[in-house]
Write a protein that holds these residues in place. Structure first.
Motif, short mmCIF file in Angstrom:
data_model
loop_
_atom_site.label_atom_id
_atom_site.label_comp_id
_atom_site.label_asym_id
_atom_site.label_seq_id
_atom_site.Cartn_x
_atom_site.Cartn_y
_atom_site.Cartn_z
N ARG A 106 0.83 -1.20 0.00
CA ARG A 106 0.00 0.00 0.00
C ARG A 106 0.87 1.26 0.00
N PHE A 107 1.98 1.21 0.69
CA PHE A 107 2.91 2.35 0.69
C PHE A 107 3.51 2.51 -0.71
N ARG A 108 3.88 1.40 -1.33
CA ARG A 108 4.44 1.44 -2.69
C ARG A 108 3.45 2.02 -3.68
N ASP A 109 2.16 1.65 -3.54
CA ASP A 109 1.14 2.06 -4.51
C ASP A 109 0.85 3.56 -4.49
N LEU A 110 1.36 4.26 -3.48
CA LEU A 110 1.19 5.71 -3.42
C LEU A 110 2.19 6.45 -4.30
N GLU A 111 3.20 5.77 -4.73
CA GLU A 111 4.29 6.42 -5.46
C GLU A 111 3.80 7.04 -6.77
N ASN A 112 4.30 8.25 -7.01
CA ASN A 112 3.98 8.99 -8.24
C ASN A 112 2.50 9.38 -8.35
N ARG A 113 1.81 9.45 -7.22
CA ARG A 113 0.41 9.88 -7.23
C ARG A 113 0.28 11.11 -6.34
N ALA A 114 -0.48 12.08 -6.78
CA ALA A 114 -0.64 13.32 -6.01
C ALA A 114 -1.33 13.03 -4.69
N PRO A 115 -0.85 13.58 -3.58
CA PRO A 115 -1.49 13.33 -2.28
C PRO A 115 -2.98 13.63 -2.27
N SER A 116 -3.39 14.69 -2.97
CA SER A 116 -4.82 15.05 -2.97
C SER A 116 -5.68 13.97 -3.63
N VAL A 117 -5.11 13.24 -4.56
CA VAL A 117 -5.85 12.20 -5.28
C VAL A 117 -6.00 10.93 -4.44
#
Length: 260
Positions: free
Chosen positions: A187-198
């Motif tokens: 789940r931590f990995r899947d956040l990579e390269n995605r805007a925090p607001s999204v």
């Protein structure tokens, strides 16, 4: 006396005496009709003095101040003290090296790897990598985890955090703990390269789970206010992705608030 005689009596080599001449700390003696250096007793005494001071740790360039009259005793004492302190530091360093070599010898004798990373940590991470070998992205994260812990092990070779070793020991032995760790890391990995607001809902959920998973939290977040860890760089120092940094900062903020 010839140079070979002085060398034999002083316990040094002829080459060393010639080096003293080149440095200017041993005056050249008069030469014989056959162009051989003709040394006197005084020359032998000076060679022996130079050798004595040199083996005590006095740099050859400083020897004249110790041998020739006119040097201030306070200056000589100060230089000796500086050299003594430097020698003490060197002795401490050698002692640490000796202790590390002894520890490496023990591990080698026991058939263990002599790399700095504790065997329990390496074993657990290897098991995790084997379980997710089809997920190249997660394998990359696990390998980065291993690299970060190798960095920590090299930085603090004598005090790798026992809590981390204990947790990876548990992960290596307990399939459920391993699954929970891999889930959090995925789940931590899947956040990579995605805007925090999204991905704010995912961030909220992950922060909540990390705060509840006290044992696994430091493996994802790094050093926290729980352990006051400052032995080496934490994940917060090394993670540049904004969404992932948001997770780390919020977990640390919440833990800090809980302690106040």
């Amino acid at each position: 006396m010839r140079i070979s005689d002085v060398a034999r009596l002083a316990g040094v080599s002829a080459r060393t005496i010639r080096h003293y001449h080149r440095l200017g700390i041993l005056p050249e003696p008069a030469r014989t009709a056959g162009d051989y250096r003709d040394y006197e007793i005084a020359d032998l005494v000076r060679v022996m003095h130079i050798h004595y001071l040199s083996t005590a740790g006095i740099p050859l360039r400083s020897v004249p101040r110790f041998l020739d009259s006119g040097a201030e005793s306070s200056e000589v004492t100060a230089e000796i003290n500086v050299l003594s302190e430097a020698l003490a530091e060197r002795i401490e360093q050698l002692e640490r090296q000796r202790e590390r070599l002894a520890a490496l010898a023990e591990r080698a004798e026991a058939g263990q790897s002599i790399e700095p990373l504790p065997a329990e940590v390496r074993h657990a991470l290897d098991m995790c990598i084997a379980e997710v070998e089809d997920d190249a992205g997660l394998v990359r994260y696990l390998k980065r985890e291993r690299e970060l812990f190798e960095l920590l092990a090299i930085s603090v070779p004598d005090s790798f955090p026992e809590a981390i070793v204990a947790e990876y020991r548990r992960i290596g032995r307990d399939a459920e703990a391993r699954a929970a760790y891999l889930d959090l890391l995925t789940r931590f990995r899947d956040l990579e390269n995605r805007a925090p607001s999204v991905v704010m809902p995912e961030i909220d959920a992950l922060v909540g789970d990390l705060c509840r998973h006290e044992s696994l939290r430091s493996l994802i977040v790094g050093a926290s206010v729980d352990d006051g860890g400052d032995a080496g760089p934490s994940a917060e120092d090394l993670v540049s992705d904004p969404a992932q940094r948001e997770v780390i900062e919020r977990v640390l903020d919440r833990l800090s608030g809980d302690r106040r």
